[in-house]
Write a protein that holds these residues in place. Structure first.
Motif, short mmCIF file in Angstrom:
data_model
loop_
_atom_site.label_atom_id
_atom_site.label_comp_id
_atom_site.label_asym_id
_atom_site.label_seq_id
_atom_site.Cartn_x
_atom_site.Cartn_y
_atom_site.Cartn_z
N GLU A 196 0.81 -1.21 0.00
CA GLU A 196 0.00 0.00 0.00
C GLU A 196 0.85 1.26 0.00
N LYS A 197 0.61 2.13 -0.99
CA LYS A 197 1.18 3.48 -1.05
C LYS A 197 2.66 3.56 -0.72
N LEU A 198 3.40 2.59 -1.14
CA LEU A 198 4.84 2.63 -0.92
C LEU A 198 5.56 2.82 -2.24
N LEU A 199 4.81 3.24 -3.24
CA LEU A 199 5.40 3.44 -4.56
C LEU A 199 6.16 4.76 -4.59
N ALA A 200 7.40 4.68 -4.90
CA ALA A 200 8.21 5.89 -5.05
C ALA A 200 9.29 5.57 -6.08
N ILE A 201 9.79 6.61 -6.69
CA ILE A 201 10.85 6.41 -7.67
C ILE A 201 12.01 5.71 -6.96
N GLY A 202 12.50 4.67 -7.57
CA GLY A 202 13.61 3.92 -7.00
C GLY A 202 13.16 2.74 -6.15
N ASP A 203 11.88 2.68 -5.78
CA ASP A 203 11.39 1.55 -4.99
C ASP A 203 11.09 0.36 -5.89
N ASP A 204 11.46 -0.80 -5.42
CA ASP A 204 11.12 -2.05 -6.08
C ASP A 204 10.36 -2.89 -5.08
N PHE A 205 9.36 -3.63 -5.53
CA PHE A 205 8.71 -4.58 -4.65
C PHE A 205 8.09 -5.71 -5.47
N TRP A 206 7.87 -6.81 -4.80
CA TRP A 206 7.29 -7.99 -5.44
C TRP A 206 5.79 -8.04 -5.20
N ILE A 207 5.07 -8.45 -6.22
CA ILE A 207 3.65 -8.76 -6.12
C ILE A 207 3.59 -10.27 -5.96
N GLU A 208 2.92 -10.73 -4.90
CA GLU A 208 2.86 -12.17 -4.63
C GLU A 208 1.50 -12.72 -5.02
N ASN A 209 1.49 -14.01 -5.40
CA ASN A 209 0.23 -14.66 -5.74
C ASN A 209 -0.41 -15.22 -4.47
N GLU A 210 -1.51 -15.91 -4.63
CA GLU A 210 -2.29 -16.42 -3.51
C GLU A 210 -1.52 -17.43 -2.66
N ARG B 224 -3.74 -10.27 6.43
CA ARG B 224 -3.36 -9.96 7.80
C ARG B 224 -2.25 -8.92 7.81
N VAL B 225 -1.54 -8.79 6.72
CA VAL B 225 -0.38 -7.90 6.63
C VAL B 225 -0.84 -6.44 6.55
N ARG B 226 -0.30 -5.60 7.43
CA ARG B 226 -0.63 -4.17 7.37
C ARG B 226 0.02 -3.57 6.14
N GLU B 227 -0.55 -2.46 5.69
CA GLU B 227 -0.05 -1.74 4.53
C GLU B 227 0.00 -2.60 3.27
N SER B 228 -0.95 -3.53 3.18
CA SER B 228 -1.06 -4.39 2.01
C SER B 228 -2.52 -4.44 1.56
N TYR B 229 -2.71 -4.77 0.31
CA TYR B 229 -4.06 -4.96 -0.20
C TYR B 229 -4.04 -6.03 -1.27
N GLY B 230 -5.21 -6.56 -1.57
CA GLY B 230 -5.31 -7.63 -2.55
C GLY B 230 -5.93 -7.14 -3.84
N VAL B 231 -5.54 -7.80 -4.92
CA VAL B 231 -6.13 -7.57 -6.23
C VAL B 231 -6.64 -8.91 -6.71
N ASP B 232 -7.95 -9.04 -6.80
CA ASP B 232 -8.60 -10.27 -7.24
C ASP B 232 -9.00 -10.08 -8.70
#
Length: 171
Positions: A20-34, A139-147
């Motif tokens: 959640e809202k941690l997108l910034a120039i230079g930031d990398d992150f993984w999107i995880e599956n179910e 359960r993870v804070r600062e996270s959201y799901g995309v279904d």
């Protein structure tokens, strides 16, 4: 990472975990599956004049480029594939709440509506739900799901979600 609840409709679609809202120039992150496995990487390009993210598959191949468009009246982000614009995401001009229009180059246009800022919204095409975005599944804070609904272009929907998050996080 486990989900708090199971799907009610078992639509056969796929669900992903986003930060959640941690997108910034230079930031990398993984999107995880179910299953909690890495599915896509969002690579924030640090040396660009305009905000740019690259969606990569697990082997590091670019699947989509998500890039801010300058010199426009309203905020707009283009999603490119193979050098061509696949879709453009922009804030809709009507309504009190944030709504987004998604102009798809070679397909029916979409729209996002609901509580976009709090990550409780839907992406629709012609009245049909393409994806549901919600914080309630994790359960993870600062996270959201995309279904993502079955049969939809997963990479495009995830790129649209990154674009919407980018447009709402700089307000």
């Amino acid at each position: 990472m486990g989900f708090l609840r199971h799907r009610d409709d078992e639509s056969g679609g796929e669900r992903f975990l986003m930060r959640e809202k941690l997108l910034a120039i230079g930031d990398d992150f993984w999107i995880e599956n179910e299953q909690g496995e890495r599915a896509y990487k969002v690579n924030g390009k640090a040396v660009r004049l305009r905000q740019t993210f690259v969606l990569e598959d697990v082997s590091g191949d670019e699947v989509a480029r998500i890039q801010e468009r300058k010199l426009s009246i309203r905020d707009k982000i283009a999603i490119e594939r193979g050098g061509d614009t696949a879709a453009t995401v922009h804030k809709a001009l009507v309504g009190i709440r944030d709504r987004f229009a998604i102009d798809v180059e070679h397909g029916a246009d979409m729209k996002a509506h609901g509580n976009v800022v709090d990550h409780e919204y839907e992406i629709e095409r012609d009245g049909d739900t393409v994806a549901t975005i919600s914080k309630k599944w994790f359960r993870v804070r600062e996270s959201y799901g995309v279904d993502v609904a079955a049969g939809e272009d997963v990479a495009l929907v995830l790129a649209i979600t990154v674009a919407i998050d980018s447009l709402t996080s700089r307000d």
